[in-house]
Design a protein around this motif. Structure first.
Motif, short mmCIF file in Angstrom:
data_model
loop_
_atom_site.label_atom_id
_atom_site.label_comp_id
_atom_site.label_asym_id
_atom_site.label_seq_id
_atom_site.Cartn_x
_atom_site.Cartn_y
_atom_site.Cartn_z
N ASP A 12 23.19 -19.81 -34.09
CA ASP A 12 22.29 -19.73 -32.61
C ASP A 12 20.90 -19.62 -32.57
N HIS A 37 25.13 -16.22 -37.70
CA HIS A 37 27.38 -15.91 -37.45
C HIS A 37 27.81 -16.59 -38.29
N HIS A 73 29.63 -7.01 -35.33
CA HIS A 73 28.48 -7.75 -35.72
C HIS A 73 28.69 -6.93 -37.23
N ARG A 97 36.51 -20.11 -33.69
CA ARG A 97 35.28 -20.57 -32.53
C ARG A 97 35.84 -21.21 -31.63
N ARG A 100 38.18 -20.76 -29.34
CA ARG A 100 37.15 -19.94 -28.12
C ARG A 100 35.89 -21.63 -27.20
N THR A 130 28.31 -21.55 -30.59
CA THR A 130 28.18 -19.93 -29.96
C THR A 130 27.80 -19.96 -28.77
N ARG A 131 28.14 -19.21 -28.23
CA ARG A 131 27.54 -18.78 -26.32
C ARG A 131 26.10 -19.31 -26.34
N PRO A 132 25.36 -18.61 -27.30
CA PRO A 132 23.76 -19.59 -26.51
C PRO A 132 23.73 -20.74 -26.57
N ILE A 147 18.20 -18.88 -20.12
CA ILE A 147 19.98 -18.12 -20.60
C ILE A 147 20.29 -16.79 -20.30
N PHE A 151 24.16 -16.08 -19.45
CA PHE A 151 25.46 -14.67 -19.81
C PHE A 151 25.24 -13.70 -18.06
N HIS A 247 15.87 -15.41 -33.46
CA HIS A 247 16.70 -16.26 -33.24
C HIS A 247 15.96 -17.67 -33.34
N MET A 251 14.11 -17.04 -27.40
CA MET A 251 15.39 -16.23 -27.29
C MET A 251 14.22 -15.10 -27.78
P1 AMP Z 1 28.53 -15.44 -30.03
O1 AMP Z 1 28.80 -15.28 -30.90
O2 AMP Z 1 29.22 -17.13 -30.32
O3 AMP Z 1 30.20 -14.66 -29.38
O4 AMP Z 1 27.59 -15.66 -29.37
C1 AMP Z 1 26.53 -14.25 -29.89
C2 AMP Z 1 25.15 -14.00 -29.45
O5 AMP Z 1 24.61 -14.65 -28.14
C3 AMP Z 1 25.13 -13.44 -30.24
O6 AMP Z 1 24.44 -12.68 -31.70
C4 AMP Z 1 23.34 -13.28 -29.19
O7 AMP Z 1 22.84 -14.53 -29.80
C5 AMP Z 1 23.42 -14.21 -27.73
N1 AMP Z 1 23.91 -13.26 -26.65
C6 AMP Z 1 24.78 -12.16 -26.66
N2 AMP Z 1 24.81 -11.64 -25.66
C7 AMP Z 1 23.19 -12.25 -24.45
C8 AMP Z 1 22.84 -12.33 -23.61
N3 AMP Z 1 23.19 -11.43 -22.78
N4 AMP Z 1 21.30 -12.87 -23.12
C9 AMP Z 1 21.10 -13.37 -24.51
N5 AMP Z 1 21.43 -13.42 -25.54
C10 AMP Z 1 22.61 -13.61 -25.82
#
Ligand code: AMP
Ligand code: MN
Ligand code: MN
Ligand code: MN
Length: 277
Positions: A12, A37, A73, A97, A100, A130-132, A147, A151, A247, A251
Protein backbone atom coordinates in the motif's frame (compact mmCIF):
# COMPACT_ATOMS: atom_id res chain seq x y z
CA UNK A 1 20.04 6.72 9.83
CA UNK A 2 18.40 3.33 9.84
CA UNK A 3 14.80 2.64 8.80
CA UNK A 4 13.45 -0.88 9.27
CA UNK A 5 9.79 -0.49 8.28
CA UNK A 6 8.70 0.88 4.89
CA UNK A 7 6.19 0.15 2.10
CA UNK A 8 6.29 0.32 -1.69
CA UNK A 9 3.74 -0.09 -4.50
CA UNK A 10 4.08 -3.87 -3.94
CA UNK A 11 1.58 -3.29 -1.10
CA UNK A 12 0.00 0.00 0.00
CA UNK A 13 2.92 2.39 -0.51
CA UNK A 14 2.87 4.98 -3.27
CA UNK A 15 6.53 4.79 -4.40
CA UNK A 16 7.93 1.93 -6.47
CA UNK A 17 10.70 -0.06 -4.73
CA UNK A 18 13.29 1.80 -6.84
CA UNK A 19 11.81 5.23 -6.08
CA UNK A 20 11.63 4.31 -2.39
CA UNK A 21 15.37 3.49 -2.37
CA UNK A 22 16.16 6.77 -4.16
CA UNK A 23 14.02 8.74 -1.72
CA UNK A 24 15.63 6.99 1.28
CA UNK A 25 19.05 8.14 0.05
CA UNK A 26 17.87 11.75 -0.12
CA UNK A 27 16.73 11.34 3.52
CA UNK A 28 20.22 10.08 4.50
CA UNK A 29 19.01 6.57 5.25
CA UNK A 30 21.95 4.15 5.01
CA UNK A 31 20.14 0.93 6.01
CA UNK A 32 16.61 0.40 4.70
CA UNK A 33 14.26 -2.55 5.18
CA UNK A 34 11.47 -2.93 2.64
CA UNK A 35 8.57 -4.49 4.58
CA UNK A 36 5.50 -4.67 2.33
CA UNK A 37 2.29 -6.20 3.69
CA UNK A 38 2.30 -9.98 3.12
CA UNK A 39 4.62 -9.64 0.14
CA UNK A 40 8.32 -9.76 -0.75
CA UNK A 41 7.81 -8.99 -4.42
CA UNK A 42 9.67 -5.65 -4.21
CA UNK A 43 12.70 -6.92 -2.31
CA UNK A 44 14.83 -8.18 -5.18
CA UNK A 45 14.09 -5.10 -7.29
CA UNK A 46 15.10 -2.85 -4.38
CA UNK A 47 18.31 -4.80 -3.73
CA UNK A 48 19.27 -4.78 -7.43
CA UNK A 49 18.54 -1.07 -7.70
CA UNK A 50 20.63 -0.32 -4.60
CA UNK A 51 23.57 -2.35 -5.87
CA UNK A 52 25.55 0.62 -7.14
CA UNK A 53 24.17 3.06 -4.54
CA UNK A 54 25.27 4.04 -1.06
CA UNK A 55 22.57 2.19 0.87
CA UNK A 56 22.06 -1.32 2.27
CA UNK A 57 18.71 -3.01 1.74
CA UNK A 58 17.42 -5.49 4.31
CA UNK A 59 14.91 -8.03 2.96
CA UNK A 60 11.71 -7.73 4.99
CA UNK A 61 7.97 -8.27 5.18
CA UNK A 62 5.08 -7.12 7.39
CA UNK A 63 2.81 -10.08 8.02
CA UNK A 64 -0.83 -9.75 9.09
CA UNK A 65 -1.51 -12.01 12.07
CA UNK A 66 -4.58 -12.89 14.14
CA UNK A 67 -3.76 -13.25 17.86
CA UNK A 68 -6.66 -13.97 20.26
CA UNK A 69 -8.99 -12.36 17.77
CA UNK A 70 -6.83 -9.21 17.56
CA UNK A 71 -5.31 -8.41 14.15
CA UNK A 72 -1.60 -7.62 14.61
CA UNK A 73 1.41 -6.87 12.42
CA UNK A 74 4.71 -8.73 12.67
CA UNK A 75 7.69 -7.40 10.73
CA UNK A 76 10.20 -10.02 9.58
CA UNK A 77 13.73 -8.73 8.94
CA UNK A 78 16.75 -10.35 7.25
CA UNK A 79 14.52 -13.04 5.79
CA UNK A 80 15.45 -15.42 2.99
CA UNK A 81 12.82 -14.49 0.42
CA UNK A 82 13.27 -17.84 -1.33
CA UNK A 83 12.38 -19.88 1.78
CA UNK A 84 9.66 -22.38 0.75
CA UNK A 85 7.68 -22.13 4.02
CA UNK A 86 7.62 -18.34 3.70
CA UNK A 87 6.53 -18.52 0.06
CA UNK A 88 3.70 -20.90 1.00
CA UNK A 89 2.57 -18.55 3.76
CA UNK A 90 2.64 -15.56 1.39
CA UNK A 91 0.42 -17.52 -1.04
CA UNK A 92 -2.04 -18.33 1.76
CA UNK A 93 -2.16 -14.73 2.95
CA UNK A 94 -2.71 -13.66 -0.66
CA UNK A 95 -5.76 -15.92 -0.93
CA UNK A 96 -7.13 -14.51 2.32
CA UNK A 97 -6.63 -10.97 0.97
CA UNK A 98 -8.29 -11.94 -2.30
CA UNK A 99 -11.38 -13.35 -0.58
CA UNK A 100 -11.56 -10.40 1.78
CA UNK A 101 -11.31 -7.93 -1.13
CA UNK A 102 -14.27 -9.64 -2.82
CA UNK A 103 -16.28 -9.48 0.42
CA UNK A 104 -15.39 -5.82 1.02
CA UNK A 105 -16.46 -5.08 -2.54
CA UNK A 106 -19.87 -6.74 -2.03
CA UNK A 107 -20.40 -4.78 1.17
CA UNK A 108 -19.44 -1.50 -0.50
CA UNK A 109 -21.84 -2.24 -3.36
CA UNK A 110 -24.74 -2.43 -0.91
CA UNK A 111 -23.51 0.84 0.60
CA UNK A 112 -23.62 2.61 -2.76
CA UNK A 113 -20.09 2.17 -4.14
CA UNK A 114 -20.09 -0.17 -7.14
CA UNK A 115 -17.31 -2.32 -8.68
CA UNK A 116 -14.94 -1.64 -5.81
CA UNK A 117 -12.97 -4.84 -6.37
CA UNK A 118 -12.10 -3.89 -9.95
CA UNK A 119 -11.36 -0.29 -9.01
CA UNK A 120 -9.08 -1.27 -6.12
CA UNK A 121 -7.37 -3.95 -8.19
CA UNK A 122 -6.66 -1.39 -10.93
CA UNK A 123 -4.68 0.63 -8.39
CA UNK A 124 -2.34 -2.25 -7.52
CA UNK A 125 0.90 -3.15 -9.27
CA UNK A 126 0.79 -6.84 -8.39
CA UNK A 127 -2.83 -7.70 -7.52
CA UNK A 128 -2.25 -7.47 -3.75
CA UNK A 129 -5.27 -5.48 -2.57
CA UNK A 130 -5.14 -3.62 0.74
CA UNK A 131 -7.78 -1.50 2.44
CA UNK A 132 -5.96 1.71 1.41
CA UNK A 133 -6.55 0.67 -2.24
CA UNK A 134 -10.29 0.70 -1.55
CA UNK A 135 -9.94 4.02 0.27
CA UNK A 136 -8.04 5.56 -2.67
CA UNK A 137 -10.68 4.30 -5.12
CA UNK A 138 -13.48 5.85 -3.02
CA UNK A 139 -11.61 9.17 -2.76
CA UNK A 140 -10.86 9.21 -6.51
CA UNK A 141 -14.61 9.10 -7.25
CA UNK A 142 -15.56 11.59 -4.56
CA UNK A 143 -17.41 8.90 -2.58
CA UNK A 144 -15.28 9.93 0.44
CA UNK A 145 -13.44 13.20 0.90
CA UNK A 146 -10.15 11.65 2.05
CA UNK A 147 -8.49 8.37 3.06
CA UNK A 148 -9.03 8.98 6.74
CA UNK A 149 -12.77 9.40 6.23
CA UNK A 150 -12.97 6.24 4.10
CA UNK A 151 -11.50 4.28 7.01
CA UNK A 152 -13.54 6.06 9.65
CA UNK A 153 -16.86 5.59 7.87
CA UNK A 154 -16.42 2.25 6.09
CA UNK A 155 -13.19 0.29 6.39
CA UNK A 156 -12.16 0.30 10.04
CA UNK A 157 -13.02 -2.50 12.44
CA UNK A 158 -16.66 -2.10 13.45
CA UNK A 159 -17.59 -0.12 10.32
CA UNK A 160 -19.99 -1.46 7.67
CA UNK A 161 -17.45 -2.56 5.03
CA UNK A 162 -15.04 -4.16 7.50
CA UNK A 163 -14.42 -7.84 6.89
CA UNK A 164 -12.57 -9.83 9.56
CA UNK A 165 -9.86 -12.18 8.31
CA UNK A 166 -8.50 -15.37 9.83
CA UNK A 167 -4.87 -14.34 9.24
CA UNK A 168 -2.01 -16.68 10.15
CA UNK A 169 -1.57 -17.33 13.88
CA UNK A 170 1.18 -15.52 15.79
CA UNK A 171 2.87 -18.80 16.64
CA UNK A 172 3.05 -19.97 13.04
CA UNK A 173 4.11 -16.56 11.75
CA UNK A 174 7.02 -16.44 14.21
CA UNK A 175 8.03 -20.00 13.32
CA UNK A 176 8.06 -19.28 9.59
CA UNK A 177 10.07 -16.04 9.94
CA UNK A 178 12.57 -18.01 11.95
CA UNK A 179 12.56 -20.85 9.33
CA UNK A 180 13.39 -18.15 6.78
CA UNK A 181 16.43 -17.19 8.89
CA UNK A 182 14.82 -13.89 9.88
CA UNK A 183 14.06 -11.93 13.03
CA UNK A 184 10.52 -11.10 14.12
CA UNK A 185 9.61 -7.63 15.30
CA UNK A 186 6.30 -6.72 16.96
CA UNK A 187 5.26 -3.73 14.82
CA UNK A 188 3.80 -0.57 16.41
CA UNK A 189 2.69 -2.28 19.68
CA UNK A 190 0.67 0.71 20.89
CA UNK A 191 -1.61 0.85 17.85
CA UNK A 192 -3.71 -2.18 18.74
CA UNK A 193 -5.74 -0.55 21.55
CA UNK A 194 -4.62 -3.23 24.00
CA UNK A 195 -4.85 -2.79 27.75
CA UNK A 196 -1.55 -2.95 29.60
CA UNK A 197 -2.40 -6.48 30.79
CA UNK A 198 -3.23 -7.66 27.28
CA UNK A 199 -0.06 -6.08 25.86
CA UNK A 200 1.98 -7.97 28.44
CA UNK A 201 0.16 -11.15 27.56
CA UNK A 202 1.02 -10.52 23.90
CA UNK A 203 4.68 -9.92 24.78
CA UNK A 204 4.74 -13.21 26.72
CA UNK A 205 3.34 -15.11 23.71
CA UNK A 206 5.61 -13.20 21.29
CA UNK A 207 8.72 -14.00 23.31
CA UNK A 208 7.71 -17.63 23.86
CA UNK A 209 7.18 -18.07 20.11
CA UNK A 210 10.66 -16.80 19.26
CA UNK A 211 9.96 -13.10 18.70
CA UNK A 212 13.14 -11.04 18.79
CA UNK A 213 12.34 -7.33 18.98
CA UNK A 214 9.79 -4.62 19.72
CA UNK A 215 9.38 -1.68 17.34
CA UNK A 216 10.24 1.05 19.84
CA UNK A 217 10.45 4.01 17.49
CA UNK A 218 8.01 4.42 14.62
CA UNK A 219 6.54 7.27 12.63
CA UNK A 220 3.87 7.81 15.27
CA UNK A 221 5.61 7.37 18.61
CA UNK A 222 5.98 10.34 20.97
CA UNK A 223 8.72 10.57 23.63
CA UNK A 224 6.58 8.94 26.34
CA UNK A 225 5.71 6.01 24.10
CA UNK A 226 9.35 5.53 23.12
CA UNK A 227 10.37 5.39 26.81
CA UNK A 228 7.54 3.00 27.64
CA UNK A 229 8.42 0.64 24.79
CA UNK A 230 12.15 0.90 25.59
CA UNK A 231 11.40 -0.15 29.17
CA UNK A 232 9.37 -3.14 27.92
CA UNK A 233 12.33 -4.22 25.74
CA UNK A 234 14.57 -4.27 28.77
CA UNK A 235 12.03 -6.02 30.98
CA UNK A 236 11.28 -8.73 28.41
CA UNK A 237 14.90 -8.96 27.22
CA UNK A 238 13.88 -8.19 23.67
CA UNK A 239 15.87 -6.16 21.14
CA UNK A 240 14.55 -2.88 19.70
CA UNK A 241 13.68 -1.83 16.18
CA UNK A 242 13.02 1.52 14.55
CA UNK A 243 11.10 2.23 11.35
CA UNK A 244 9.08 5.07 9.89
CA UNK A 245 6.29 2.90 8.40
CA UNK A 246 6.66 5.18 5.40
CA UNK A 247 3.92 4.69 2.76
CA UNK A 248 4.80 7.59 0.43
CA UNK A 249 4.23 11.30 0.63
CA UNK A 250 0.44 11.24 0.64
CA UNK A 251 -0.10 8.96 3.63
CA UNK A 252 0.85 10.28 7.07
CA UNK A 253 3.19 10.14 8.86
CA UNK A 254 5.94 10.80 6.35
CA UNK A 255 9.01 10.92 8.54
CA UNK A 256 11.60 8.81 6.78
CA UNK A 257 15.06 9.92 7.89
CA UNK A 258 13.72 11.89 10.87
CA UNK A 259 13.20 9.16 13.46
CA UNK A 260 13.94 9.63 17.16
CA UNK A 261 16.94 7.74 18.60
CA UNK A 262 16.41 4.53 20.59
CA UNK A 263 16.45 4.96 24.37
CA UNK A 264 19.83 4.28 26.02
CA UNK A 265 20.43 0.63 26.80
CA UNK A 266 18.17 -0.76 24.05
CA UNK A 267 19.85 -3.30 21.83
CA UNK A 268 19.24 -2.71 18.10
CA UNK A 269 17.73 -5.70 16.30
CA UNK A 270 20.16 -5.37 13.39
CA UNK A 271 23.75 -6.03 14.40
CA UNK A 272 26.33 -3.33 13.88
CA UNK A 273 23.94 -0.42 14.45
CA UNK A 274 23.20 1.43 17.66
CA UNK A 275 20.03 3.27 16.63
CA UNK A 276 21.61 6.70 16.87
CA UNK A 277 20.91 8.95 13.94
P1 AMP B 1 -4.86 -4.14 5.26
O1 AMP B 1 -3.57 -4.88 5.59
O2 AMP B 1 -5.30 -4.36 3.87
O3 AMP B 1 -5.93 -4.40 6.28
O4 AMP B 1 -4.51 -2.59 5.33
C1 AMP B 1 -3.89 -2.10 6.48
C2 AMP B 1 -3.25 -0.77 6.18
O5 AMP B 1 -4.25 0.23 6.12
C3 AMP B 1 -2.31 -0.30 7.28
O6 AMP B 1 -1.03 -0.82 7.10
C4 AMP B 1 -2.31 1.19 7.08
O7 AMP B 1 -1.39 1.53 6.06
C5 AMP B 1 -3.71 1.47 6.56
N1 AMP B 1 -4.63 1.94 7.62
C6 AMP B 1 -5.12 1.25 8.65
N2 AMP B 1 -5.96 2.00 9.39
C7 AMP B 1 -6.00 3.21 8.81
C8 AMP B 1 -6.68 4.43 9.07
N3 AMP B 1 -7.51 4.55 10.10
N4 AMP B 1 -6.46 5.49 8.25
C9 AMP B 1 -5.62 5.36 7.19
N5 AMP B 1 -4.95 4.25 6.88
C10 AMP B 1 -5.13 3.19 7.67
MN1 MN C 1 0.04 -0.11 5.38
MN1 MN D 1 1.41 -2.09 10.31
MN1 MN E 1 3.63 -0.95 7.93
Amino acid sequence: MIDLHTHSTMSDGSLSPEALVDYAITQHVSVLALTDHDSVSGVKVAIDHADSLDITIIPGIELSVLWRNVPLHIVGLEIDIDCQALKALIDEQGLRRQRRAEDISSKLATLGFQDAYQKANNLTDNGLITRPHFAHAMVAEGFCKDIKTAFKRFLKRGKPAYVPVEWVSLERCLQIISDAGGKSVLAHPLRYDLTNTKLRCLLDDFKAGGGVAIEVVSGWTNDNEVSRLGALCKEYELAASMGSDFHGHTMTPSVMGRLKALPKGCEMVIEGHDGES
